[in-house]
Scaffold this motif. Structure first.
Motif, mmCIF file in Angstrom:
data_model
loop_
_atom_site.group_PDB
_atom_site.id
_atom_site.type_symbol
_atom_site.label_atom_id
_atom_site.label_comp_id
_atom_site.label_asym_id
_atom_site.label_seq_id
_atom_site.Cartn_x
_atom_site.Cartn_y
_atom_site.Cartn_z
ATOM 1 N N GLY A 60 0.826 -1.195 0.000
ATOM 2 C CA GLY A 60 0.000 0.000 0.000
ATOM 3 C C GLY A 60 0.860 1.243 0.000
ATOM 4 O O GLY A 60 2.075 1.192 -0.182
ATOM 5 N N VAL A 61 0.207 2.375 0.197
ATOM 6 C CA VAL A 61 0.894 3.664 0.210
ATOM 7 C C VAL A 61 0.631 4.336 1.546
ATOM 8 O O VAL A 61 -0.519 4.502 1.947
ATOM 9 C CB VAL A 61 0.413 4.585 -0.930
ATOM 10 C CG1 VAL A 61 1.197 5.892 -0.929
ATOM 11 C CG2 VAL A 61 0.530 3.890 -2.281
ATOM 12 N N ALA A 62 1.697 4.719 2.226
ATOM 13 C CA ALA A 62 1.572 5.446 3.486
ATOM 14 C C ALA A 62 1.896 6.914 3.252
ATOM 15 O O ALA A 62 2.802 7.250 2.473
ATOM 16 C CB ALA A 62 2.500 4.858 4.539
ATOM 17 N N VAL A 63 1.183 7.790 3.936
ATOM 18 C CA VAL A 63 1.368 9.238 3.800
ATOM 19 C C VAL A 63 1.523 9.816 5.200
ATOM 20 O O VAL A 63 0.691 9.567 6.079
ATOM 21 C CB VAL A 63 0.159 9.883 3.088
ATOM 22 C CG1 VAL A 63 0.380 11.381 2.915
ATOM 23 C CG2 VAL A 63 -0.095 9.222 1.730
ATOM 24 N N THR A 64 2.585 10.575 5.435
ATOM 25 C CA THR A 64 2.820 11.122 6.771
ATOM 26 C C THR A 64 1.797 12.192 7.103
ATOM 27 O O THR A 64 1.471 13.035 6.270
ATOM 28 C CB THR A 64 4.231 11.704 6.897
ATOM 29 O OG1 THR A 64 4.413 12.766 5.963
ATOM 30 C CG2 THR A 64 5.285 10.625 6.646
ATOM 31 N N GLY A 101 -7.174 10.429 0.501
ATOM 32 C CA GLY A 101 -8.498 10.265 -0.081
ATOM 33 C C GLY A 101 -8.454 10.118 -1.587
ATOM 34 O O GLY A 101 -9.168 9.294 -2.166
ATOM 35 N N ASN A 102 -7.612 10.901 -2.219
ATOM 36 C CA ASN A 102 -7.502 10.817 -3.670
ATOM 37 C C ASN A 102 -6.890 9.496 -4.107
ATOM 38 O O ASN A 102 -7.330 8.877 -5.081
ATOM 39 C CB ASN A 102 -6.667 11.975 -4.200
ATOM 40 C CG ASN A 102 -6.644 12.032 -5.713
ATOM 41 O OD1 ASN A 102 -7.660 12.300 -6.346
ATOM 42 N ND2 ASN A 102 -5.482 11.758 -6.305
ATOM 43 N N LEU A 103 -5.873 9.038 -3.389
ATOM 44 C CA LEU A 103 -5.264 7.750 -3.729
ATOM 45 C C LEU A 103 -6.266 6.609 -3.561
ATOM 46 O O LEU A 103 -6.355 5.714 -4.410
ATOM 47 C CB LEU A 103 -4.035 7.505 -2.847
ATOM 48 C CG LEU A 103 -2.819 8.386 -3.111
ATOM 49 C CD1 LEU A 103 -1.741 8.130 -2.069
ATOM 50 C CD2 LEU A 103 -2.261 8.141 -4.507
ATOM 51 N N GLN A 104 -7.020 6.653 -2.497
ATOM 52 C CA GLN A 104 -8.034 5.615 -2.284
ATOM 53 C C GLN A 104 -9.081 5.640 -3.398
ATOM 54 O O GLN A 104 -9.507 4.581 -3.886
ATOM 55 C CB GLN A 104 -8.697 5.810 -0.926
ATOM 56 C CG GLN A 104 -7.782 5.505 0.251
ATOM 57 C CD GLN A 104 -8.421 5.837 1.586
ATOM 58 O OE1 GLN A 104 -9.398 6.599 1.664
ATOM 59 N NE2 GLN A 104 -7.876 5.292 2.654
ATOM 60 N N ALA A 105 -9.474 6.834 -3.814
ATOM 61 C CA ALA A 105 -10.466 6.950 -4.884
ATOM 62 C C ALA A 105 -9.948 6.392 -6.200
ATOM 63 O O ALA A 105 -10.737 5.980 -7.060
ATOM 64 C CB ALA A 105 -10.871 8.417 -5.058
ATOM 65 N N GLN A 106 -8.619 6.363 -6.359
ATOM 66 C CA GLN A 106 -8.028 5.840 -7.583
ATOM 67 C C GLN A 106 -7.522 4.410 -7.435
ATOM 68 O O GLN A 106 -6.755 3.923 -8.267
ATOM 69 C CB GLN A 106 -6.901 6.770 -8.040
ATOM 70 C CG GLN A 106 -7.413 8.174 -8.372
ATOM 71 C CD GLN A 106 -6.390 9.026 -9.083
ATOM 72 O OE1 GLN A 106 -5.776 8.598 -10.062
ATOM 73 N NE2 GLN A 106 -6.203 10.248 -8.617
ATOM 74 N N PRO A 280 -6.017 19.472 -13.566
ATOM 75 C CA PRO A 280 -7.014 19.378 -12.499
ATOM 76 C C PRO A 280 -6.370 19.181 -11.141
ATOM 77 O O PRO A 280 -5.393 18.453 -10.999
ATOM 78 C CB PRO A 280 -7.861 18.160 -12.898
ATOM 79 C CG PRO A 280 -6.978 17.388 -13.828
ATOM 80 C CD PRO A 280 -6.150 18.384 -14.535
ATOM 81 N N ALA A 281 -6.893 19.819 -10.123
ATOM 82 C CA ALA A 281 -6.324 19.729 -8.791
ATOM 83 C C ALA A 281 -6.672 18.404 -8.132
ATOM 84 O O ALA A 281 -7.700 17.796 -8.409
ATOM 85 C CB ALA A 281 -6.868 20.882 -7.918
ATOM 86 N N VAL A 282 -5.782 17.957 -7.257
ATOM 87 C CA VAL A 282 -6.031 16.732 -6.500
ATOM 88 C C VAL A 282 -7.043 17.028 -5.414
ATOM 89 O O VAL A 282 -6.962 18.060 -4.747
ATOM 90 C CB VAL A 282 -4.706 16.237 -5.875
ATOM 91 C CG1 VAL A 282 -4.977 15.104 -4.910
ATOM 92 C CG2 VAL A 282 -3.761 15.777 -6.957
#
Length: 282
Positions: A60-64, A101-106, A280-282
């Motif tokens: 997965g992807v972790a974000v601080t 949220g954006n990563l999850q949506a994609q 387009p903005a994230v």
């Protein structure tokens, strides 16, 4: 170099930075001196997102998400002054939440993580580029098992950030054979000659990046000469794909700097610019 006069929030490129050895921040190498000037040329970002080769998370992807991340000294055997260095830049929890949220949506399995500070892949180059540590920083993980295509797609998911003044940086190394590097380090030859197998690989990568040949780049381990020798594992090249993807479709690529540390660590830096400033903005 002249100071860029664009204001906070100006459209930002994406960058790939070869951060090199932890002591690059104090070594006065060609790459270090170049990074000191880089922040004067770029527009001032409102925030920085770094995909660091030293923030490895599988599956997965972790974000601080901390508001005040600590400085991590994730190395050993270097000068004592390195362990005293701090990079007290703030985090940006709101930006981190939006990215997750954006990563999850994609379709990414992404999550915000607390208590994860700035590893040296983050703070050592930023201390040279933005020494005042007054710009918020969010760090995104790489997955060493996922490969280039995953990380290019991860970068694409961040593509809107540049249009709103966020600088995306992939921090890794253009070549990263530590076994060979340690041999030369022990000999004290920081300015050692670049071997043919490093030169052949960097020439191929530079040519393919300049041509925006993403198909070849995603398949670099099969197509590039001496790929496995330059990257026995490829976690240090994966941030390059994040930066390339973050510039969006039709982006342009420009090599900014090329030098070598200990002969075998290519300190190559690339800039990727969006095809359109109003992405387009994230």
């Amino acid at each position: 170099m002249t100071q860029t006069t664009q204001s906070i929030g100006a459209p930002m490129p994406a960058l790939f930075i070869s951060h090199g050895s932890p002591d690059t921040v104090i070594a006065g190498t060609e790459a270090a001196e170049w990074m000191k000037q880089l922040g004067q040329e770029l527009p001032r970002p409102r925030a920085i997102v770094v995909a660091s080769a030293h923030f490895e998370i599988g599956g997965g992807v972790a974000v601080t998400a901390d508001a005040n991340p600590e400085t991590i000294h994730d190395f050993g055997g270097f000068a004592p002054e390195l362990y005293q260095m701090q990079y007290p830049a703030p985090g940006d929890p709101k930006l981190a939440k939006r990215i997750v949220g954006n990563l999850q949506a994609q379709g990414f399995a992404a999550g915000a993580v607390p208590d994860r500070g700035f590893d040296h892949g983050v703070w050592s180059p930023l201390k040279l580029i933005y020494p005042d540590a007054d710009i918020p920083v969010v760090v995104v993980s790489v997955d060493p098992a996922a490969g280039p295509a995953h990380h290019y797609r991860l970068g694409q998911a961040l593509a809107g950030l540049g249009a709103e003044g966020v600088l995306v940086i992939g921090s890794g190394s253009f070549t990263h054979n530590l076994g060979e590097a340690f041999k030369i380090m022990r000999q004290g030859q920081r300015c050692a000659d670049v071997p043919d197998w490093v030169e052949a690989f960097t020439d191929w990568m530079n040519e393919r990046l300049g041509a925006s040949d993403i198909d070849a780049l995603l398949d670099y381990r099969a197509r590039a000469p001496f790929a496995a020798k330059n990257h026995p594992t490829d976690e240090h090249l994966l941030p390059l794909y994040v930066a390339f993807g973050a510039a969006g479709e039709g982006s342009s690529a420009m090599r900014l700097h090329q030098s070598a540390d200990f002969g075998v660590l290519a300190m190559t830096m690339w800039r990727f610019d969006h095809a359109m400033a109003d992405a387009p903005a994230v």
